[in-house]
Design a protein around this motif. Sequence first.
Motif, PDB file in Angstrom:
ATOM      1  N   LEU A  83       2.389   4.701   5.753  1.00 47.57           N
ATOM      2  CA  LEU A  83       2.112   3.410   6.386  1.00 47.57           C
ATOM      3  C   LEU A  83       3.336   2.526   6.434  1.00 47.57           C
ATOM      4  CD1 LEU A  83      -1.408   2.550   4.914  1.00 47.57           C
ATOM      5  CD2 LEU A  83      -0.877   3.318   7.212  1.00 47.57           C
ATOM      6  N   LEU A  84       4.453   2.987   5.812  1.00 53.26           N
ATOM      7  CA  LEU A  84       5.683   2.187   5.806  1.00 53.26           C
ATOM      8  C   LEU A  84       6.177   1.944   7.225  1.00 53.26           C
ATOM      9  CD1 LEU A  84       7.936   0.837   4.196  1.00 53.26           C
ATOM     10  CD2 LEU A  84       9.083   3.069   4.084  1.00 53.26           C
ATOM     11  N   LYS A  85       6.033   2.910   8.077  1.00 58.93           N
ATOM     12  CA  LYS A  85       6.465   2.734   9.471  1.00 58.93           C
ATOM     13  C   LYS A  85       5.669   1.630  10.146  1.00 58.93           C
ATOM     14  CE  LYS A  85       7.852   7.560  10.033  1.00 58.93           C
ATOM     15  NZ  LYS A  85       7.639   8.811  10.808  1.00 58.93           N
ATOM     16  N   LEU A  86       4.372   1.612   9.888  1.00 58.83           N
ATOM     17  CA  LEU A  86       3.557   0.544  10.481  1.00 58.83           C
ATOM     18  C   LEU A  86       3.943  -0.813   9.921  1.00 58.83           C
ATOM     19  CD1 LEU A  86       1.212  -0.287  12.280  1.00 58.83           C
ATOM     20  CD2 LEU A  86      -0.371   0.253  10.413  1.00 58.83           C
ATOM     21  N   SER A  87       4.250  -0.867   8.609  1.00 59.58           N
ATOM     22  CA  SER A  87       4.651  -2.136   7.997  1.00 59.58           C
ATOM     23  C   SER A  87       5.958  -2.636   8.590  1.00 59.58           C
ATOM     24  CB  SER A  87       4.789  -1.941   6.489  1.00 59.58           C
ATOM     25  OG  SER A  87       5.268  -3.121   5.884  1.00 59.58           O
ATOM     26  N   GLN A 143       0.824  -1.222   0.000  1.00 64.46           N
ATOM     27  CA  GLN A 143       0.000   0.000   0.000  1.00 64.46           C
ATOM     28  C   GLN A 143       0.853   1.264   0.000  1.00 64.46           C
ATOM     29  OE1 GLN A 143      -3.077   0.077   2.962  1.00 64.46           O
ATOM     30  NE2 GLN A 143      -3.512  -2.117   2.746  1.00 64.46           N
ATOM     31  N   THR A 144       2.104   1.161   0.436  1.00 60.18           N
ATOM     32  CA  THR A 144       2.965   2.343   0.452  1.00 60.18           C
ATOM     33  C   THR A 144       3.383   2.761  -0.943  1.00 60.18           C
ATOM     34  OG1 THR A 144       4.911   0.915   0.765  1.00 60.18           O
ATOM     35  CG2 THR A 144       3.822   1.806   2.761  1.00 60.18           C
ATOM     36  N   LEU A 145       3.036   1.944  -1.920  1.00 58.06           N
ATOM     37  CA  LEU A 145       3.351   2.355  -3.282  1.00 58.06           C
ATOM     38  C   LEU A 145       2.535   3.583  -3.695  1.00 58.06           C
ATOM     39  CD1 LEU A 145       3.546  -1.168  -4.969  1.00 58.06           C
ATOM     40  CD2 LEU A 145       5.459   0.322  -4.336  1.00 58.06           C
ATOM     41  N   ARG A 146       1.385   3.803  -3.060  1.00 53.25           N
ATOM     42  CA  ARG A 146       0.576   4.980  -3.377  1.00 53.25           C
ATOM     43  C   ARG A 146       1.105   6.189  -2.587  1.00 53.25           C
ATOM     44  NH1 ARG A 146      -5.618   2.624  -3.016  1.00 53.25           N
ATOM     45  NH2 ARG A 146      -5.408   1.044  -4.685  1.00 53.25           N
TER      46      ARG A 146
END
Length: 1011
Positions: A957-961, A948-951
Amino acid sequence: MEGELLSLRAELALLERDNQRRLETFERRLSALEAQLRRDDTETKEALVESTAELEDELALLMGTPSKPRQTIQQAHSSTIPSATATPTPKSSESKSTPERAGKPSVATPWLQEGLASLLAPALEPLNRVWEPLANFYRHYQRQGKAPVFFMTAAGILALVFGFAYLLQFSFNNYLGPAGKVILGFLVAAATTFGGVTFSRRMPHMADYGSGLIALGVILLYLCGYFAGPYYQLLPVPVGVGLLVATTGLSYLLALLFETRVVSMVTLLGGATMPLVANHFDPSALVYLSYLLALALAMLHLSRQIRWPQLAIVTMVLSAGMFEFSISNLDGAVPNWGPLLILHGFFYGFAHYALRGLSAELIESKGLERRRLIIIAANLVLFIHISWSLAPNSNALGIVWLLNLLPWMALAIYSRWLFGYNAISISARVVQNMALLHGGLLAGLAILALCSPALLGIVWCLEGLLLIFLGARFGFISVRSEGYIALSAAGVTMLWQALTWVAGGVVPAPMLLSLSADAGWGNWLALCAAAFALTRLLQHCADRITPREHHLTSFADNAFVVFLSASFLLSVGILWPQGMWLLALLPMGFLIWHGKRTGSAFSEWFGLSHYLLLFIPLLASASIVGNLHFYDQIPYGKIASVEAFLSLWMIAALYKHLDMQSTGFSLALNLRKLFYALVPIFFLPTVLYKANDYFPIAVWLSGAIALALYTHLKLEVLKQELRILIAGASFVAIISCALQEFANWQGFALSGLLLGLVSMAALLWIGQGLRRKPAGQDWRLALHRALKPLFPLAFYYLAATLLIISYALSRDFALALLLCQLYFAGLYIFKPQLAPLRNQLTPLYMLSLRLFEFITLLQVAAVIANSAKAPMLGVYNLVALGIASLLVYQRFFANRAVWPGRRLFNLWVLHLTAIPAYIALLAQVLETMWLPAISFALVVHATLLLFQTLRPDTQKLLKLSLMLFGIAALKIVLWDMQDFSLIQKIVVCMLVGLCMLGAAFQYQKFLTPRK
């Protein structure tokens, strides 16, 4: 006019005769000095010229002609009298300069004489009156350069008096017997007196010295009488009394003949004190007081003849002291009518002296002379004080004071014949004024002594009104002032007695007051009548009173309305104790009308305050029953409650009927608004207290009443009340359902809930709540604006109804919450354009997400508790997760109003809430491998977030991932590998590795085209 003219002519004749006598005296003295000037030597000529010039100055001053300069007079004498030498000697120069220095006092002398005397004058006024003549004598001699003569003469007289006294007592003991001593003393006294008379007649320039000798002779005569009487007892008491009286008479004649102040003062002091010193009048105070009265009257006449008013003041002070001393030893058991009669002689003698000879010009320019005012006030005070001491009882005292009213009233009417004043002159008005003041004060004191305490105030009131009328009729402000004082004292007295009467009638509830028609009730009526009479009297005499008295008119009118209301209510209370509170509206209406008629704001507001009296029986009833519930009150309490409620509307109706636009009109409008606001809720306390089962339905009915009233009246307070009642009814319906479910309440909760649903639908229909732009008549548009804040509430109330009914049917709270989530999400997705919901999109959105979180908590709690409902909660939570994900990820029309600034936060919350959701679900499905499955699920979750961080809008949301990847790795290494077998470790590592490689390949594959 004729009487005043005759009086002026008589005074003018006296002045002319006095001036002629003084002129003759000055001419004789001037002739003697000129003859002596011709005979004496040169050394004394200049001093005699100076004395002659001073006499001519005094003569010019007496005749009213300007005096010639001193130098001119000296030159005139020098031309007529030949000088012995052409050049004056130094001795003559010294003699010329000496009078000049003597005639010019030093700087310290005026300060000591005038400054110090002015400082001590207020405290030593009587002594100052006596000291002033002595100071004038001293200044007279000082101006003539004879100050040493003054002191030597005074000192010589005093020394001779004491020496002669000691000489009679001690020096002649060996040579003369008592009779010889007394005879010798009388001869010396007679010779001294004769010498003084001779000096005064034959040597006018020695008149002052002669007056001193006459005074010395009179003093010696008094001393000889003392030694002949009580000291040596040579004469019997009657002869001794006659001797002293003869001495006093002789002294009086000498003082009157030569108009000398020194002899007059000696006559007064000797004649008043010597009989007591000689103990002649001890057996009978009546004889001495009669003698003292004759002496005082003679001194008053002498004071007028020699024009020395200070003598009258000293006479009054001395007479008062001697009178007090004489009556202090009287027997209290014997009536003192004789001294009391003599006291009247003093009283009217001093009053006659003070009121006779008034100068109209002086009164108009400076007012009444201060000394006359002192004599009048002191005379009245002394008469009241001494008569109080002499009267045998209060009734006799009252009769004496009341009889003294007659002469003063006669004086007020016949002052023209008694004093010779013109009837329209200011002097006659002053006499009338003083007569009315004396008569009014004595009448008031007589009433105080004669009347009973209960009727004292009423009598004083009548006297005060009479004085005010007379003062207004004749234009005497001082008489009116006395009337106001008497009326104020009467008002305080009657008010105190009236309040005491009310306080004595206080009884326990419910009667509160038990009154009887006695003197206290009469005082209330008298207060009312007095205030009314004073108001009418001042209004009738409005053109003859001062501006301050005009203000007193409004005060009297305000007092009248107060006493009128109190009299009416207390009169009703005598016949019907509870009715005095219930009939308070009658005086309220009258006072409001009276306020409009007179323009009195006090009357209007005082009338409005009568509304508070209706709460007195209500509180009394509540104190008996122990509560404020209308159903339990006694009949008087219920009547007072209904009357107080209806009066809120009646007051405004009265103002409208009277067409009043005053300060109280706004209060009346507010009271009417309060009445309309109380109409919808008036019965709610009774329903809650006696039939609480119907309370949810009653609240909706109150809302309907408020809606009807607002539709008809369009009042702002009703609009606000309508909104509060609808919101309150919704809250009550929901709370009543909760009480029925969890507190075993047996009311009509579901009926109230359904009635509320119907009411909300009716509000949406009546108020056109689903339209963005309502149409119709003005009342429909106004109703739409009033109900507009309630339209969104209808949708929330429908959600609460859905929650309650679904729970009641399924007994599953999670299902009810899921249905509410579906309801809010459906409104958000499908009906965002509805007018009531346009401003509610954010609350709908947030409520849907919060319901998902709450269902998740229920699922976790069920799994932890190993509940049988856990599987169903898992299913419900999956549906809720789907709905929440749809709201967060899917782009709808309403998202434009909700997402900006909040989407990323909602994504974080959604994913964080999803973690416990699938952990709980895996724990239910897998019993043995659920821990490795959780690790795998975390990796899958982190991988999905990574994609989803591609958007651009979800890059954060990368931190959450990464956080989820880290948690999964730590869990696998630190926790899962310790309990796994070799096969399990191989499987887990290979699955995780393949998943990570596939995710990396796909991520790189999707990332390259986007770059």
